[in-house]
Design an enzyme around this catalytic site. Sequence first.
Site, PDB file in Angstrom:
ATOM      1  N   LYS A  34       0.808  -1.217   0.000  1.00 51.41           N
ATOM      2  CA  LYS A  34       0.000   0.000   0.000  1.00 51.41           C
ATOM      3  C   LYS A  34       0.846   1.274   0.000  1.00 51.41           C
ATOM      4  O   LYS A  34       0.474   2.263  -0.640  1.00 51.41           O
ATOM      5  CB  LYS A  34      -0.971   0.016   1.177  1.00 51.41           C
ATOM      6  CG  LYS A  34      -0.345   0.286   2.532  1.00 51.41           C
ATOM      7  CD  LYS A  34      -1.404   0.414   3.601  1.00 51.41           C
ATOM      8  CE  LYS A  34      -0.783   0.649   4.972  1.00 51.41           C
ATOM      9  NZ  LYS A  34      -0.085   1.933   5.078  1.00 51.41           N
ATOM     10  N   THR A  35       1.987   1.251   0.692  1.00 57.68           N
ATOM     11  CA  THR A  35       2.832   2.455   0.719  1.00 57.68           C
ATOM     12  C   THR A  35       3.386   2.739  -0.670  1.00 57.68           C
ATOM     13  O   THR A  35       3.448   3.895  -1.109  1.00 57.68           O
ATOM     14  CB  THR A  35       3.980   2.295   1.732  1.00 57.68           C
ATOM     15  OG1 THR A  35       3.433   1.968   3.010  1.00 57.68           O
ATOM     16  CG2 THR A  35       4.784   3.569   1.844  1.00 57.68           C
ATOM     17  N   ASP A 218      -3.883   7.734   4.244  1.00 59.78           N
ATOM     18  CA  ASP A 218      -3.343   6.424   4.612  1.00 59.78           C
ATOM     19  C   ASP A 218      -4.056   5.925   5.872  1.00 59.78           C
ATOM     20  O   ASP A 218      -4.520   6.724   6.695  1.00 59.78           O
ATOM     21  CB  ASP A 218      -1.833   6.552   4.861  1.00 59.78           C
ATOM     22  CG  ASP A 218      -1.138   5.205   4.979  1.00 59.78           C
ATOM     23  OD1 ASP A 218      -1.752   4.180   4.611  1.00 59.78           O
ATOM     24  OD2 ASP A 218       0.019   5.178   5.427  1.00 59.78           O
ATOM     25  N   GLU A 219      -4.120   4.601   6.038  1.00 58.22           N
ATOM     26  CA  GLU A 219      -4.729   3.969   7.230  1.00 58.22           C
ATOM     27  C   GLU A 219      -6.115   4.553   7.506  1.00 58.22           C
ATOM     28  O   GLU A 219      -6.456   4.923   8.643  1.00 58.22           O
ATOM     29  CB  GLU A 219      -3.822   4.157   8.458  1.00 58.22           C
ATOM     30  CG  GLU A 219      -2.409   3.642   8.288  1.00 58.22           C
ATOM     31  CD  GLU A 219      -2.297   2.122   8.317  1.00 58.22           C
ATOM     32  OE1 GLU A 219      -3.351   1.446   8.349  1.00 58.22           O
ATOM     33  OE2 GLU A 219      -1.172   1.613   8.296  1.00 58.22           O
ATOM     34  N   GLN A 249      -8.030  -4.566   9.526  1.00 60.59           N
ATOM     35  CA  GLN A 249      -6.955  -4.184  10.443  1.00 60.59           C
ATOM     36  C   GLN A 249      -7.334  -2.977  11.299  1.00 60.59           C
ATOM     37  O   GLN A 249      -6.467  -2.264  11.794  1.00 60.59           O
ATOM     38  CB  GLN A 249      -5.664  -3.895   9.669  1.00 60.59           C
ATOM     39  CG  GLN A 249      -5.081  -5.107   8.966  1.00 60.59           C
ATOM     40  CD  GLN A 249      -3.699  -4.830   8.404  1.00 60.59           C
ATOM     41  OE1 GLN A 249      -2.703  -4.736   9.125  1.00 60.59           O
ATOM     42  NE2 GLN A 249      -3.619  -4.701   7.084  1.00 60.59           N
ATOM     43  N   ARG A 594       1.791 -10.639  10.575  1.00 62.01           N
ATOM     44  CA  ARG A 594       3.135 -10.070  10.800  1.00 62.01           C
ATOM     45  C   ARG A 594       4.207 -11.080  10.378  1.00 62.01           C
ATOM     46  O   ARG A 594       5.370 -10.704  10.207  1.00 62.01           O
ATOM     47  CB  ARG A 594       3.371  -9.746  12.280  1.00 62.01           C
ATOM     48  CG  ARG A 594       2.443  -8.715  12.923  1.00 62.01           C
ATOM     49  CD  ARG A 594       2.321  -7.454  12.133  1.00 62.01           C
ATOM     50  NE  ARG A 594       1.155  -7.511  11.266  1.00 62.01           N
ATOM     51  CZ  ARG A 594       0.947  -6.702  10.236  1.00 62.01           C
ATOM     52  NH1 ARG A 594       1.839  -5.798   9.910  1.00 62.01           N
ATOM     53  NH2 ARG A 594      -0.143  -6.807   9.486  1.00 62.01           N
TER      54      ARG A 594
END
Length: 720
Positions: A34-35, A218-219, A249, A594
């Site tokens: 995503k970044t 973002d987020e 998330q 993770r």
Amino acid sequence: MNAVLLDGLNAEQLAAVTLPQESALILAGAGSGKTRVLTTRMAWLIQTGRVTPMGLLAVTFTNKAAREMLARLSALLPINTRGMWVGTFHGLCHRLLRAHAAEARLSPQFQILDGQDQLSAIKRLMRAQQVDEARYPARQTQQFINAQKEAGLRPGQVEGFDARTRALRDLYLGYEAQCQKEGVVDFAELLLRCVELLRTNELLRAHYQERFTYLLVDEFQDTNRLQYQWLKLLTGPEHAVFAVGDDDQSIYGFRGAEVANMRDFEREYALKRVIRLEQNYRSFGNILDAANALIRHNQGRLGKNLWTQAGAGQPVRVYEAFSDGEEARFVVEEVRALMSEGLPLSQMALLYRSNAQSRVLEHALFGAGIGYRVYGGLRFFDRLEIKHAMAYLRLAAHSEDEGAFLRVVNFPPRGVGTRSLELLQGTAREQGISLYQAALQHGLTGKAGAGLSAFLTCVERLKVAAAALPMAELVATLLQESGLLAHYRADREGADRVENLEELVSAAAGFEHESELGDLQAFLSHASLEAGEHEAAPGLDALQLMTVHAAKGLEFQTVFVCGLEEGLFPHENALTQSEGLEEERRLMYVAITRARERLYLTRAQSRMLHGQVRYGLRSRFIDEIPSGLCRWLSTPAKSSAPRQPARYPVAHNVPTAGAPATRPASSLPFYMGQAVRHEKFGYGVVLQCEGGGSDARVQVNFRDAGVKWLALGYARLVAQ
């Protein structure tokens, strides 16, 4: 140049990056890049002439993420990113208010209060208004004020449902006037003041709507309602909001995050498309399949399914230990084995739901000599509330300990202020005595005198208890007598601190069991050694310990998720409400994703809590992962149904009143029906005997305290 910029993007990433001027929701799964999509989108918009660098506004949740975004953008394009509007919500609001301080009714030189400065300002206000801090603790008042601001409410808009709320509302009003007079703003005020400015100043709003034709967020799943309002105010009729997030998330509901903002955004902006980034570049297939299977149990998801081209990889390893100590020993042995294979410690992470769980793990690592680092937090014995409790214990062992005296003489707050301490220190210097001795002969009056007397009485009682009680019971007594437990229970954000204090009781019980010297002085030395050793220095290879919340955004080659029991993970506070349980499941989803190559899920059938052995059910999250994806490293215990949090097992074969005591063939020193006595719980009858050696335990029906399970290594039962 376009081809180079877009090279390597998959089909969904490419579609997101090259969207026309329209708002869109990008559902970006864990490890889906995503970044890269965000920064490449920004670079593509600038390179193709759709916008200038100053016409973009990009919002992140951390300064670190903002810096990373700008660094990546500089690597993609030969532009100067200085001055671009890329930052956190608070950072961008601060920038806007600096430029328009007069319109926002602020001093041009206004200063920002951090959390501690804000708390000090509230305490100053309460002293000026002669408000009793015992009834209205400053930290609770701070939490109330911030909660109202985050809900977009000024004092006049707060409903006074009861006397307490009305009193807090009055403090909010006074605090607001004080801040305005002194030219200061707190973090919550930055966003609220900015929203009010844009809402009421039409010309200013139109200016920024015209300036920022592209907004990137973002987020997005972590935004609260006020942040969403701010975004809507900046959005003009021809604007494109590029919102990147993952509803699976969303784990910050306790901070006010609203996962519903994603659904509202889809509806209110009449989105033409939702792009799903589902290809994962981090984890192997079995790990992703486990995460997908787990999260499908949540309702109302926007929906996506992670997949990878990397292959299935290794199965998810599951281990059920008999006790939390055995669970920790298993983790240590696996870490050692992985180290012998050449895996750096920094590529291994131990994740847990609550901070208090780190204590048993830290103890095992300390004993094994494995260096570790607690990421985003402090080691157990370095935590503030533990230091407070240990200071009381130090005074019980040696009342002349001036460091301990100064730490807790006014904590929890009891009215012994700076001036009173200066008087005591003056007396101590003049007479050549300790602070404690000076306090015993103090001439203080009023609230300070009463508070100091109460403190001295508490310490004297602890001295007596230290000579008579086992360590675990001494610590439990201290937590009650000192008021530490009551203080943190009254704090809306004190749940973690309460759990840590209760874990200290278990630490004391475990120390008695393991040490030949079970006295107070030995325990204090043990705590000092564990606090001072084995956390690796910065730059050195170290095992990573952290809560799952702290792990968000990170990745490791190997991940251990520990303490998977009902009531622990999922947490007992979430089990009674569907929304809470779904957020716990999202938290587990974050934990699983993770891991890149190896994932371990561990749980203990019994766990030392508050100095007593408690028995719990296996977490439903383990059972929600298909068995075909798992490799059990122990024989799984039967899963109980229906699933409810259980602290104690159901007793079977309980002898009835008047039935003769029976002694089964056993190596244990007790048998069913035997009369026993315990120092704290008094007289009782043994109902069950289980286990052996260090894991032996009995269930006893005490005449006054009821039925309790006790570990024989800690209980000090005496046969009658």
